[in-house]
Design a protein around this motif. Structure first.
Motif, PDB file in Angstrom:
ATOM      1  N   ARG A  19       1.858  -0.572   0.421  1.00 20.87           N
ATOM      2  CA  ARG A  19       0.545  -0.633  -0.210  1.00 20.87           C
ATOM      3  C   ARG A  19      -0.374  -1.426   0.695  1.00 20.87           C
ATOM      4  NH1 ARG A  19      -1.271  -3.369  -5.934  1.00 20.87           N
ATOM      5  NH2 ARG A  19      -0.935  -5.274  -4.711  1.00 20.87           N
ATOM      6  N   ILE A  51     -12.779   6.388  -3.198  1.00 19.36           N
ATOM      7  CA  ILE A  51     -12.827   6.026  -4.607  1.00 19.36           C
ATOM      8  C   ILE A  51     -14.242   5.563  -4.921  1.00 19.36           C
ATOM      9  CG2 ILE A  51     -12.074   3.640  -4.172  1.00 19.36           C
ATOM     10  CD1 ILE A  51     -10.475   3.868  -6.849  1.00 19.36           C
ATOM     11  N   GLY A  55     -14.375   3.004  -9.739  1.00 15.94           N
ATOM     12  CA  GLY A  55     -12.951   3.326  -9.686  1.00 15.94           C
ATOM     13  C   GLY A  55     -12.557   4.473 -10.584  1.00 15.94           C
ATOM     14  N   THR A  58     -11.336   9.442  -7.873  1.00 15.68           N
ATOM     15  CA  THR A  58     -10.807   9.402  -6.513  1.00 15.68           C
ATOM     16  C   THR A  58     -10.850  10.798  -5.915  1.00 15.68           C
ATOM     17  OG1 THR A  58      -8.558   9.654  -7.373  1.00 15.68           O
ATOM     18  CG2 THR A  58      -9.299   7.414  -6.877  1.00 15.68           C
ATOM     19  N   THR A  73      -2.072   7.184  -3.351  1.00 22.33           N
ATOM     20  CA  THR A  73      -2.950   6.920  -4.480  1.00 22.33           C
ATOM     21  C   THR A  73      -3.917   5.800  -4.121  1.00 22.33           C
ATOM     22  OG1 THR A  73      -1.209   7.516  -6.054  1.00 22.33           O
ATOM     23  CG2 THR A  73      -3.095   6.307  -6.917  1.00 22.33           C
ATOM     24  N   SER A  75      -6.764   3.146  -5.432  1.00 23.79           N
ATOM     25  CA  SER A  75      -7.195   2.448  -6.641  1.00 23.79           C
ATOM     26  C   SER A  75      -8.016   1.235  -6.235  1.00 23.79           C
ATOM     27  CB  SER A  75      -5.994   2.024  -7.492  1.00 23.79           C
ATOM     28  OG  SER A  75      -5.175   1.100  -6.777  1.00 23.79           O
ATOM     29  N   ARG A  76      -8.632   0.601  -7.205  1.00 25.50           N
ATOM     30  CA  ARG A  76      -9.397  -0.600  -6.903  1.00 25.50           C
ATOM     31  C   ARG A  76      -9.378  -1.551  -8.095  1.00 25.50           C
ATOM     32  NH1 ARG A  76     -15.113   1.255  -5.142  1.00 25.50           N
ATOM     33  NH2 ARG A  76     -15.547  -1.002  -4.993  1.00 25.50           N
ATOM     34  N   ASP A  77      -9.545  -2.816  -7.761  1.00 29.23           N
ATOM     35  CA  ASP A  77      -9.662  -3.869  -8.759  1.00 29.23           C
ATOM     36  C   ASP A  77     -10.943  -4.619  -8.431  1.00 29.23           C
ATOM     37  OD1 ASP A  77      -7.401  -6.421 -10.067  1.00 29.23           O
ATOM     38  OD2 ASP A  77      -9.532  -6.114 -10.366  1.00 29.23           O
TER      39      ASP A  77
END
Length: 127
Positions: A19, A51, A55, A58, A73, A75-77
């Motif tokens: 990751r 993205i 979020g 995508t 994959t 993703s985001r925070d």
């Protein structure tokens, strides 16, 4: 101004996972779409996916979609100002320097549309 710092690359055996993280500075990071690109040895840099700022959506490049479908994959925070690229079932052909980039406009596949770039992180997949 947005500064991007990537981490999480490394050496992994085929079939393994990594990751990659892309940490950003700036309070307005959540407004911007983020793209992932990669550049394999001897090849041009290519768009992998993107993205949206929230979020919620995508996208994956058609040119790589089949090769990463079900394996990668994004993703985001936004609370952490971080975007991720989760890569599973890695293959030697995934070996590349991976870059994240921010566009102040709508996401595109064109690297010239991205204003801010990370330094890149090396991912090496051994067979």
């Amino acid at each position: 101004q947005v500064q991007l710092v990537e981490s999480g690359g490394g050496l992994v055996q085929a079939g393994g996972s990594l990751r990659i993280s892309c940490a950003a500075s700036g309070r307005t990071f959540r407004r911007y779409a983020v793209g992932w690109f990669r550049q394999a040895p001897g090849k041009e840099r290519e768009f992998v996916g993107a993205i949206t700022g929230t979020g919620g959506t995508t996208y994956y490049a058609d040119s790589v979609k089949d090769s990463v479908k079900g394996r990668f994959t994004i993703s985001r925070d936004n609370a952490k100002n971080t975007v991720y690229l989760q890569m599973n079932l890695l293959q030697p052909e995934d070996t590349a320097v991976y870059y994240c980039a921010v566009t102040l406009g709508r996401w595109t596949e064109g690297e010239s549309d991205y204003e801010y770039w990370g330094q890149g992180t090396q991912v090496t997949v051994s067979s």
